[in-house]
Design a protein around this motif. Structure first.
Motif, PDB file in Angstrom:
ATOM      1  N   LEU A 132       0.824  -1.202   0.000  1.00 61.87           N
ATOM      2  CA  LEU A 132       0.000   0.000   0.000  1.00 61.87           C
ATOM      3  C   LEU A 132       0.864   1.260   0.000  1.00 61.87           C
ATOM      4  CD1 LEU A 132      -2.618  -1.114   2.676  1.00 61.87           C
ATOM      5  CD2 LEU A 132      -3.078  -0.807   0.232  1.00 61.87           C
ATOM      6  N   THR A 133       0.406   2.280  -0.719  1.00 66.80           N
ATOM      7  CA  THR A 133       1.151   3.528  -0.837  1.00 66.80           C
ATOM      8  C   THR A 133       0.587   4.600   0.098  1.00 66.80           C
ATOM      9  OG1 THR A 133      -0.305   4.389  -2.563  1.00 66.80           O
ATOM     10  CG2 THR A 133       1.581   3.014  -3.277  1.00 66.80           C
ATOM     11  N   ALA A 134       1.268   5.743   0.104  1.00 68.34           N
ATOM     12  CA  ALA A 134       0.769   6.887   0.873  1.00 68.34           C
ATOM     13  C   ALA A 134      -0.572   7.360   0.338  1.00 68.34           C
ATOM     14  CB  ALA A 134       1.792   8.027   0.824  1.00 68.34           C
ATOM     15  N   LEU A 135      -0.778   7.222  -0.961  1.00 67.48           N
ATOM     16  CA  LEU A 135      -2.065   7.596  -1.550  1.00 67.48           C
ATOM     17  C   LEU A 135      -3.169   6.658  -1.076  1.00 67.48           C
ATOM     18  CD1 LEU A 135      -3.646   9.419  -3.402  1.00 67.48           C
ATOM     19  CD2 LEU A 135      -2.895   8.034  -5.344  1.00 67.48           C
ATOM     20  N   ALA A 136      -2.860   5.378  -0.916  1.00 65.05           N
ATOM     21  CA  ALA A 136      -3.834   4.433  -0.372  1.00 65.05           C
ATOM     22  C   ALA A 136      -4.218   4.824   1.053  1.00 65.05           C
ATOM     23  CB  ALA A 136      -3.268   3.012  -0.393  1.00 65.05           C
ATOM     24  N   ARG A 137      -3.255   5.321   1.804  1.00 65.55           N
ATOM     25  CA  ARG A 137      -3.557   5.771   3.167  1.00 65.55           C
ATOM     26  C   ARG A 137      -4.526   6.952   3.129  1.00 65.55           C
ATOM     27  NH1 ARG A 137      -0.835   5.512   8.237  1.00 65.55           N
ATOM     28  NH2 ARG A 137       1.000   4.568   7.262  1.00 65.55           N
ATOM     29  N   GLN A 138      -4.322   7.872   2.171  1.00 65.92           N
ATOM     30  CA  GLN A 138      -5.230   9.007   2.047  1.00 65.92           C
ATOM     31  C   GLN A 138      -6.656   8.540   1.767  1.00 65.92           C
ATOM     32  OE1 GLN A 138      -2.368  12.625   0.341  1.00 65.92           O
ATOM     33  NE2 GLN A 138      -4.044  11.871  -0.883  1.00 65.92           N
ATOM     34  N   VAL A 139      -6.791   7.585   0.855  1.00 69.90           N
ATOM     35  CA  VAL A 139      -8.112   7.046   0.527  1.00 69.90           C
ATOM     36  C   VAL A 139      -8.735   6.389   1.761  1.00 69.90           C
ATOM     37  CG1 VAL A 139      -9.345   5.312  -0.832  1.00 69.90           C
ATOM     38  CG2 VAL A 139      -7.604   6.744  -1.922  1.00 69.90           C
ATOM     39  N   ALA A 140      -7.931   5.629   2.496  1.00 75.04           N
ATOM     40  CA  ALA A 140      -8.428   4.926   3.684  1.00 75.04           C
ATOM     41  C   ALA A 140      -8.867   5.904   4.771  1.00 75.04           C
ATOM     42  CB  ALA A 140      -7.359   3.981   4.217  1.00 75.04           C
ATOM     43  N   VAL A 141      -8.090   6.959   4.970  1.00 80.06           N
ATOM     44  CA  VAL A 141      -8.433   7.959   6.000  1.00 80.06           C
ATOM     45  C   VAL A 141      -9.707   8.683   5.630  1.00 80.06           C
ATOM     46  CG1 VAL A 141      -7.706  10.132   7.038  1.00 80.06           C
ATOM     47  CG2 VAL A 141      -6.075   8.259   6.839  1.00 80.06           C
ATOM     48  N   LEU A 142      -9.799   9.145   4.385  1.00 74.66           N
ATOM     49  CA  LEU A 142     -10.952   9.941   3.972  1.00 74.66           C
ATOM     50  C   LEU A 142     -12.238   9.125   4.002  1.00 74.66           C
ATOM     51  CD1 LEU A 142     -11.160  12.901   3.038  1.00 74.66           C
ATOM     52  CD2 LEU A 142     -11.297  12.063   0.697  1.00 74.66           C
ATOM     53  N   SER A 143     -12.141   7.827   3.673  1.00 80.10           N
ATOM     54  CA  SER A 143     -13.340   6.986   3.605  1.00 80.10           C
ATOM     55  C   SER A 143     -13.508   6.071   4.812  1.00 80.10           C
ATOM     56  CB  SER A 143     -13.306   6.136   2.329  1.00 80.10           C
ATOM     57  OG  SER A 143     -12.125   5.367   2.280  1.00 80.10           O
ATOM     58  N   ARG A 144     -12.568   6.135   5.758  1.00 82.14           N
ATOM     59  CA  ARG A 144     -12.627   5.374   6.999  1.00 82.14           C
ATOM     60  C   ARG A 144     -12.715   3.870   6.754  1.00 82.14           C
ATOM     61  NH1 ARG A 144     -16.508   9.389   8.169  1.00 82.14           N
ATOM     62  NH2 ARG A 144     -18.170   7.920   8.566  1.00 82.14           N
ATOM     63  N   ILE A 145     -11.813   3.352   5.928  1.00 80.87           N
ATOM     64  CA  ILE A 145     -11.706   1.905   5.762  1.00 80.87           C
ATOM     65  C   ILE A 145     -10.376   1.441   6.352  1.00 80.87           C
ATOM     66  CG2 ILE A 145     -13.119   1.853   3.669  1.00 80.87           C
ATOM     67  CD1 ILE A 145     -10.531   1.529   2.046  1.00 80.87           C
ATOM     68  N   GLY A 146     -10.247   0.155   6.554  1.00 81.82           N
ATOM     69  CA  GLY A 146      -8.992  -0.386   7.048  1.00 81.82           C
ATOM     70  C   GLY A 146      -8.689  -0.040   8.489  1.00 81.82           C
ATOM     71  N   GLY A 147      -9.725   0.238   9.273  1.00 79.30           N
ATOM     72  CA  GLY A 147      -9.503   0.527  10.680  1.00 79.30           C
ATOM     73  C   GLY A 147      -8.994   1.935  10.944  1.00 79.30           C
ATOM     74  N   GLU A 148      -8.970   2.803   9.908  1.00 79.01           N
ATOM     75  CA  GLU A 148      -8.531   4.174  10.103  1.00 79.01           C
ATOM     76  C   GLU A 148      -9.540   4.907  10.973  1.00 79.01           C
ATOM     77  OE1 GLU A 148      -5.796   5.586   9.388  1.00 79.01           O
ATOM     78  OE2 GLU A 148      -4.853   4.235   7.930  1.00 79.01           O
ATOM     79  N   GLU A 149      -9.027   5.642  11.952  1.00 78.63           N
ATOM     80  CA  GLU A 149      -9.889   6.403  12.835  1.00 78.63           C
ATOM     81  C   GLU A 149      -9.645   7.889  12.648  1.00 78.63           C
ATOM     82  OE1 GLU A 149      -9.405   5.158  16.828  1.00 78.63           O
ATOM     83  OE2 GLU A 149     -10.074   3.105  16.476  1.00 78.63           O
ATOM     84  N   LEU A 150     -10.709   8.673  12.786  1.00 78.52           N
ATOM     85  CA  LEU A 150     -10.593  10.112  12.637  1.00 78.52           C
ATOM     86  C   LEU A 150     -10.175  10.740  13.956  1.00 78.52           C
ATOM     87  CD1 LEU A 150     -13.831  10.757  10.556  1.00 78.52           C
ATOM     88  CD2 LEU A 150     -11.504  10.479   9.723  1.00 78.52           C
TER      89      LEU A 150
END
Length: 218
Positions: A200-218
């Protein structure tokens, strides 16, 4: 016909959070209005969560900027190509995420929404499924072999592999060389195989954060 018409009443609920009351006047987009109406139903639910759980994180400067309008138009255009309710819900959640501010490093909302627009339903399913296959503590440090036998529910290994290639073209995955140490610590289906792997790339992290997938928390 203005494709934003179904969304305007929902967007007006953001006025108490900082959206100028007159800012929606003149907003316009050419897109499939039926798809926009489907997106609006999901956006209403997502913005309800923003009001209830994340109102203290709202990016007030962003709400009053032209960038917010641009992202709304981008979301409607992305919805036009969505093949499933899951993709529409994903777009709505990402657009709602745009309303919020995030800690550094700065999240490029326009870039992230552009990538989301380009994702197919199958690529979305695989991206979300990758977080179940990778290390749950730090999926961005983990990888999956390009020749692994792993897949996600409902897809053949060939379909899964094709989606991984598509995610790579979108910049969400990097193809990297596996070190000997990488192959020593596990021989699970997701990691065993050739000397190359997807990460996964840094861009994938951005997508995950914005859409709250993959256990990303706001």
């Amino acid at each position: 016909m203005n494709a934003l018409t179904p969304l305007l009443p929902i967007l007006q609920t953001l006025e108490p959070l900082g959206l100028p009351s007159s800012s929606l006047h003149g907003w316009y987009a050419y897109a499939n209005q039926k798809q926009a109406a489907r997106l609006a139903r999901h956006l209403e639910s997502e913005l309800r969560d923003i009001h209830r759980e994340f109102s203290q994180m709202v990016d007030h400067a962003y709400l009053s900027s032209d960038a917010f309008q641009a992202n709304v138009v981008q979301a409607v255009r992305a919805a036009e190509m969505a093949e499933s309710e899951d993709k529409l819900r994903f777009i709505a959640r990402a657009l709602a995420g745009c309303v919020l501010s995030f800690p550094p490093p700065a999240l490029d909302k326009f870039q992230t929404m552009r990538i989301i627009e380009g994702m197919s339903d199958r690529e979305l399913s695989v991206l979300a499924g990758l977080f179940d296959l990778l290390d749950p503590i730090n999926p961005y440090a983990d990888s999956i072999s390009v020749n692994s036998t792993a897949t996600v529910a409902g897809l053949t290994r060939q379909e899964f592999g094709a989606a991984l290639l598509g995610l790579g073209q979108l910049g969400l995955l990097n193809r990297e060389t596996l070190t000997d140490r990488d192959r020593e610590w596990t021989e699970t289906p997701a990691h065993s195989g050739s000397g190359f792997a997807w990460k996964l790339t840094a861009l994938a992290r951005q997508v995950a954060v914005l859409s709250r997938i993959g256990g990303e928390e706001l």
